[in-house]
Design an enzyme around this catalytic site. Sequence first.
Site, short mmCIF file in Angstrom:
data_model
loop_
_atom_site.label_atom_id
_atom_site.label_comp_id
_atom_site.label_asym_id
_atom_site.label_seq_id
_atom_site.Cartn_x
_atom_site.Cartn_y
_atom_site.Cartn_z
N GLU A 87 0.82 -1.22 0.00
CA GLU A 87 0.00 0.00 0.00
C GLU A 87 0.85 1.27 0.00
OE1 GLU A 87 -0.46 -2.44 2.26
OE2 GLU A 87 -2.52 -3.18 2.08
N HIS B 144 -10.52 -4.51 11.51
CA HIS B 144 -11.15 -4.63 10.20
C HIS B 144 -12.51 -3.95 10.13
CE1 HIS B 144 -8.03 -7.62 9.87
NE2 HIS B 144 -8.26 -7.76 8.59
#
Lengths: 348, 341
Positions: free
Chosen positions: B54, B123
């Site tokens: 990322e 998450h």
Amino acid sequence: MGPDLFDLYRWMLRSRLFEQAVIQLWDDGKISGEMHLGIGEEAIAAGIVGQIQHGDALALDHRGTPPLIMRGVDPTLILLEFLGHSEGLCAGMGGHMHLFSRQHLAASSGIVGASAPTAVGFALSAKYLRPGSISVAFFGEGAVNQGMTMESFNLAASWKLPVLFICKDNEWAITTLSSSVTSGSLIERARSFGMNVGEVDGSDVLAVWDATKSAIEQARKGDGPSYLHMQCYRPQGHFLGDPLIRIAKHPVKGMKELAGPLAKSVTKIKGSSMGQRAGSLKSVSALLRKTMKSQLFKEKDPLELLRQKIKSDKERIRRVEKEVNEEIQQAVDRALQMAAKQARRNSL
Amino acid sequence: MKRMSFAQSIESALAQAMAEDERIIIMGEDVQMIRVNLFSRFGKERVLNMPISEAAFVGAAVSAAMSGLKPVVEIMLVDFIGVAMDAIFNHAAKVARFSGEDWNVPLVIRTACGGGYGDGGQHEQSLWGWLAHIPGLSVLAPSTPADAGGLMLTAIEHDGPVIYFEHKLLSDYWLDYLGGSSRKTVEFDVPSEGAYGFVPKKWEAIPMGQAVSRRDGKDITIISVAVGVHRSIEAADVLEKKGIYATVLDLRSISPLDKDRVCESVSRTGRLLVVDEDYKNFGLSGELAALVKEAGVFFKFARVCTDDTIPYARGLEDQTLPNTEKIVSTALRLMERTNSK
């Protein structure tokens, strides 16, 4: 001295049966969220964790169950955690992607690559506080493209820290084929940091044991980190309910769901050339073919491979299998009973 | 008008924009699978699979945007944005200012957020307040299919970096992948008006920073975004049966904030209740209170937010995230407090 094959078989079987029970519980809706299993990674976990001592640390990824089971964490506690029970390993707060056992110096993360820096820090404190102790980082090949993983290689190697970097290569970065987004060789990449590197068949627990043994000895002596690249398989896909696996298991139904919208998109007027579009379809079907192939897991099954090696002692195998079966069944029964009790209490 | 799911709306708006502008590319992990329809239509040069890197690919998206492309880069879940944060808050957000407003970063960062399906605290976060904290970033969070498509177009057409939030409870495929909704044994509290609804025939951008009223009432202003809007509307239904009439404002855009609309409504009702799935401290709820106060409006204030790390256990998770019951009881307390004054 080599390991006791029956011990290894017992540990691997415990992990396998435990995770098979987890599949059922997840299907039954008793476990929520993304459930990533370590089925296919048992030989790696057993061959390494079998050599871990008190004071050593484990940095785990999103497939942390097998190493924890093999480290001796009570399976009932892990199951209770998966069921979201207040008496679970992490009081129901962490769940299956975030398992922690302070007692065993074992920490997990759901962030890809995070286990590498975690292992480096564990090793740094070992160097000061527990000389002779080591740390192990478990991660997939997809995580080696994460900057923090490579930065950790550099830290561990330049500080000669007692780390084992264990790359479990199942060839998939979530649902992307790693080969399509990875340059060069990961082994060469690791070697260039000045670490000792090894390539191991991760389905062969004895090969894992041997390769790890010398790496651990070296780390304990203060001779620095190693990177071991271990090939393995993930027959359950990225997580339970993986759409690729669903299609592979029920191709007719799955393809119908996928093909409708696909056909529509491919034939839309504006877009790329037809050649490009055909290329897209080809690459989607290549993914599916690869997934189908992963379903033919049996000949690569680490448990089956080890069983072949010890099959002459049928009586002992039967005994081990019976004992482990009973143990896991009991753990499941106990956890389910406790969960039912808590649910009753909560509904009062 | 036609009906569409939240997820289809985003995809449909993206497809419309990509067909009209070849500079728009999608970058992200697994996008050739997750965006398989766009991949099959626009090919691998427009829908680029990324490695799990990322920091690198968001950083590259920033400079690609600076030099002519219009990337829609995906951070699969906003919880993973930490790895790419430097590219976002030190680079994407600052290039325009640093260059004396000469050089723009027309970048969209699309990311899934939110809880309600038992995936644990790494998450299921929302984090829009954290991102909106940074000057130079626009932050959008739609709550309906019509807004999902319209705001995607807004994000693409904007000449600066935009974080576009997609709540997982509203997007069926995320609930399938991450919540395992293919099982018949699990249920999720999906707001039906958010997951499926009417959308325009052709997508048009919605002006950025415009809140919209989902319900008008004279007694209390409830402000929220994304799934919180639907929980607030449910709460308003309950309150109405008790004779309390609530306005529900859907911000849609966290940054920029529709200050005028917010102040106008709160000055009318005299009561502000913020419902925010993001964390309570140092976030959107405090910001809203501050800006209304700064405008000189006299009002009573309360908030229902996420106070702590989101627990994995479904029962605990439900207690931690804002829910209709909590909104109703907090609103009732706010009404009492005012009346007894």
